[in-house]
Design a protein around this motif. Sequence first.
Motif, PDB file in Angstrom:
ATOM      1  N   UNK A   1       0.796  -1.221   0.000  1.00 14.21           N
ATOM      2  CA  UNK A   1       0.000   0.000   0.000  1.00 14.21           C
ATOM      3  C   UNK A   1       0.826   1.267   0.000  1.00 14.21           C
ATOM      4  N   UNK A   2       2.131   1.157   0.330  1.00 20.67           N
ATOM      5  CA  UNK A   2       3.009   2.330   0.311  1.00 20.67           C
ATOM      6  C   UNK A   2       3.521   2.660  -1.085  1.00 20.67           C
ATOM      7  N   UNK A   3       3.335   1.747  -2.034  1.00 17.76           N
ATOM      8  CA  UNK A   3       3.902   1.915  -3.370  1.00 17.76           C
ATOM      9  C   UNK A   3       2.855   2.406  -4.365  1.00 17.76           C
ATOM     10  N   UNK A   4       3.300   3.217  -5.314  1.00 20.65           N
ATOM     11  CA  UNK A   4       2.420   3.647  -6.399  1.00 20.65           C
ATOM     12  C   UNK A   4       2.080   2.461  -7.283  1.00 20.65           C
ATOM     13  N   UNK A   5       0.931   2.530  -7.954  1.00 20.94           N
ATOM     14  CA  UNK A   5       0.479   1.396  -8.764  1.00 20.94           C
ATOM     15  C   UNK A   5       1.497   0.980  -9.813  1.00 20.94           C
ATOM     16  N   UNK A   6       2.222   1.956 -10.403  1.00 27.78           N
ATOM     17  CA  UNK A   6       3.146   1.635 -11.489  1.00 27.78           C
ATOM     18  C   UNK A   6       4.567   1.367 -11.007  1.00 27.78           C
ATOM     19  N   UNK A   7       4.778   1.365  -9.687  1.00 26.66           N
ATOM     20  CA  UNK A   7       6.112   1.079  -9.153  1.00 26.66           C
ATOM     21  C   UNK A   7       6.497  -0.364  -9.476  1.00 26.66           C
TER      22      UNK A   7
ATOM     23  N   UNK B   1      21.313  -1.443  -3.482  1.00 27.62           N
ATOM     24  CA  UNK B   1      20.641  -0.729  -4.573  1.00 27.62           C
ATOM     25  C   UNK B   1      19.962   0.553  -4.103  1.00 27.62           C
ATOM     26  N   UNK B   2      19.973   0.812  -2.789  1.00 25.97           N
ATOM     27  CA  UNK B   2      19.324   2.009  -2.262  1.00 25.97           C
ATOM     28  C   UNK B   2      17.816   1.962  -2.393  1.00 25.97           C
ATOM     29  N   UNK B   3      17.242   0.767  -2.265  1.00 25.38           N
ATOM     30  CA  UNK B   3      15.802   0.581  -2.436  1.00 25.38           C
ATOM     31  C   UNK B   3      15.173   0.025  -1.159  1.00 25.38           C
ATOM     32  N   UNK B   4      13.875   0.254  -0.959  1.00 26.30           N
ATOM     33  CA  UNK B   4      13.191  -0.361   0.177  1.00 26.30           C
ATOM     34  C   UNK B   4      12.954  -1.846  -0.078  1.00 26.30           C
ATOM     35  N   UNK B   5      12.679  -2.571   0.998  1.00 28.19           N
ATOM     36  CA  UNK B   5      12.327  -3.989   0.925  1.00 28.19           C
ATOM     37  C   UNK B   5      10.836  -4.123   1.170  1.00 28.19           C
ATOM     38  N   UNK B   6      10.159  -4.872   0.316  1.00 23.19           N
ATOM     39  CA  UNK B   6       8.732  -5.089   0.470  1.00 23.19           C
ATOM     40  C   UNK B   6       8.479  -6.139   1.547  1.00 23.19           C
ATOM     41  N   UNK B   7       7.538  -5.858   2.453  1.00 23.55           N
ATOM     42  CA  UNK B   7       7.192  -6.799   3.516  1.00 23.55           C
ATOM     43  C   UNK B   7       6.244  -7.852   2.947  1.00 23.55           C
TER      44      UNK B   7
ATOM     45  N   UNK C   1       7.083  -7.143 -11.589  1.00 20.87           N
ATOM     46  CA  UNK C   1       5.702  -6.701 -11.702  1.00 20.87           C
ATOM     47  C   UNK C   1       5.525  -5.285 -11.183  1.00 20.87           C
ATOM     48  N   UNK C   2       4.452  -4.643 -11.606  1.00 26.59           N
ATOM     49  CA  UNK C   2       4.077  -3.390 -10.970  1.00 26.59           C
ATOM     50  C   UNK C   2       3.413  -3.698  -9.633  1.00 26.59           C
ATOM     51  N   UNK C   3       3.366  -2.700  -8.760  1.00 30.43           N
ATOM     52  CA  UNK C   3       2.716  -2.892  -7.465  1.00 30.43           C
ATOM     53  C   UNK C   3       1.256  -3.270  -7.641  1.00 30.43           C
ATOM     54  N   UNK C   4       0.612  -2.699  -8.663  1.00 29.32           N
ATOM     55  CA  UNK C   4      -0.795  -3.013  -8.913  1.00 29.32           C
ATOM     56  C   UNK C   4      -0.966  -4.493  -9.257  1.00 29.32           C
ATOM     57  N   UNK C   5      -0.068  -5.047 -10.072  1.00 31.87           N
ATOM     58  CA  UNK C   5      -0.133  -6.467 -10.423  1.00 31.87           C
ATOM     59  C   UNK C   5       0.182  -7.357  -9.225  1.00 31.87           C
TER      60      UNK C   5
END
Length: 357
Positions: free
Chosen positions: A50-56, A118-124, A192-196
């Motif tokens: 839910x923290x990510x934009x749909x196209x992320x 990579x300087x990126x967040x990790x998805x839970x 995938x995108x966050x939406x997918x």
Amino acid sequence: MSSIHVSDVPALARGCAILGTGGGGDVRTGSLAAVSAIREYGEVPLVRLGDLADDALVLPLSGIGAPTVSHEMIHSADEPKRIAEEVERIFGRPPSAIMSSEIGGSNGVAPVAWAAQLGLPLLDADGMGRAFPEVQMVSMYVAGLPADLVIMTDVAGNVVTIRPVDGLWSERLARAVCVAAGSSALMADYVLTAAQTRGAVIEGTVTRAIEVGRATEGAADPLRALQDRLGAARLITGKLTDVERRTTGGFVRGTATIEGTGEDRGRTLSVELQNENLVAVEDGRVRAMVPDLITVVDTETAAAVQTEALRYGQRVTVLAWPCDPLWRTPKGLETAGPKAFGYELDYVPVEELTAHG
């Protein structure tokens, strides 16, 4: 949104080892990499879908290969960078978050290092809620998402992009590349995108792994604390008396035999494995089977014992508990139930198999 600190890594590693059901790689190498990366690049934000934009773009990463090889052939910092660069070349934009393809074993811990590098967040979240040995055995495949892209790289610097026609072909082709790379490689599949991704992954599993890892901290009876936290059945407590194990086709395969001690004296349990523990059998009676989780732990410390670390004489306890409900759907059982591994068994939930001891 929270972050993963150096102090969280030991608990994460213990939890991932438990959820790995014997596979996913030795957590020690992933832990060292995670601690080193956090110290060099800073703590890793832990985000929800839910923290990510749909196209992320969400980039699932995992090591693929035989655990007996991967703990000696350690991934370099260049490998996730090469995969991220290939993703950006293909999609025209960089990934926005890293996700563990499987929360079990080192594949649940090492993504912390890859995200930091990579300087990126990790998805839970992850694609299994445990560990499985084959590429198509992920929630994204069960959810019906197309397995039309796999990106792999190895310690030699090779980068291979595969366009499989389906999930089963993704396993065949990726496994062939993995074997050619020495039975160890880094892989991204289902970019995938966050939406997918919503509804196609198992959410909250990084947090769960940390909670499982913390369950035994300071406990007077670590085994009981872990069993209670997991809601697990104890299949047997005893001594490892035989371990038959071989590395072939990019997998570790074999059988571990445990003879009961104490109140379990006179009982014998066999655990069949293919990287992970798949089926537990006692006197011809199945006590637990995939996709439910079966983990061998040290009886005194409740620390998980990976399949490649099983040794004659170890005092161990075998625990089993229910998988995520996704794996009990018809598609989930077709993908990672006992028949998917060649066992002519109709799936029975572990809670039914262990209801009467």
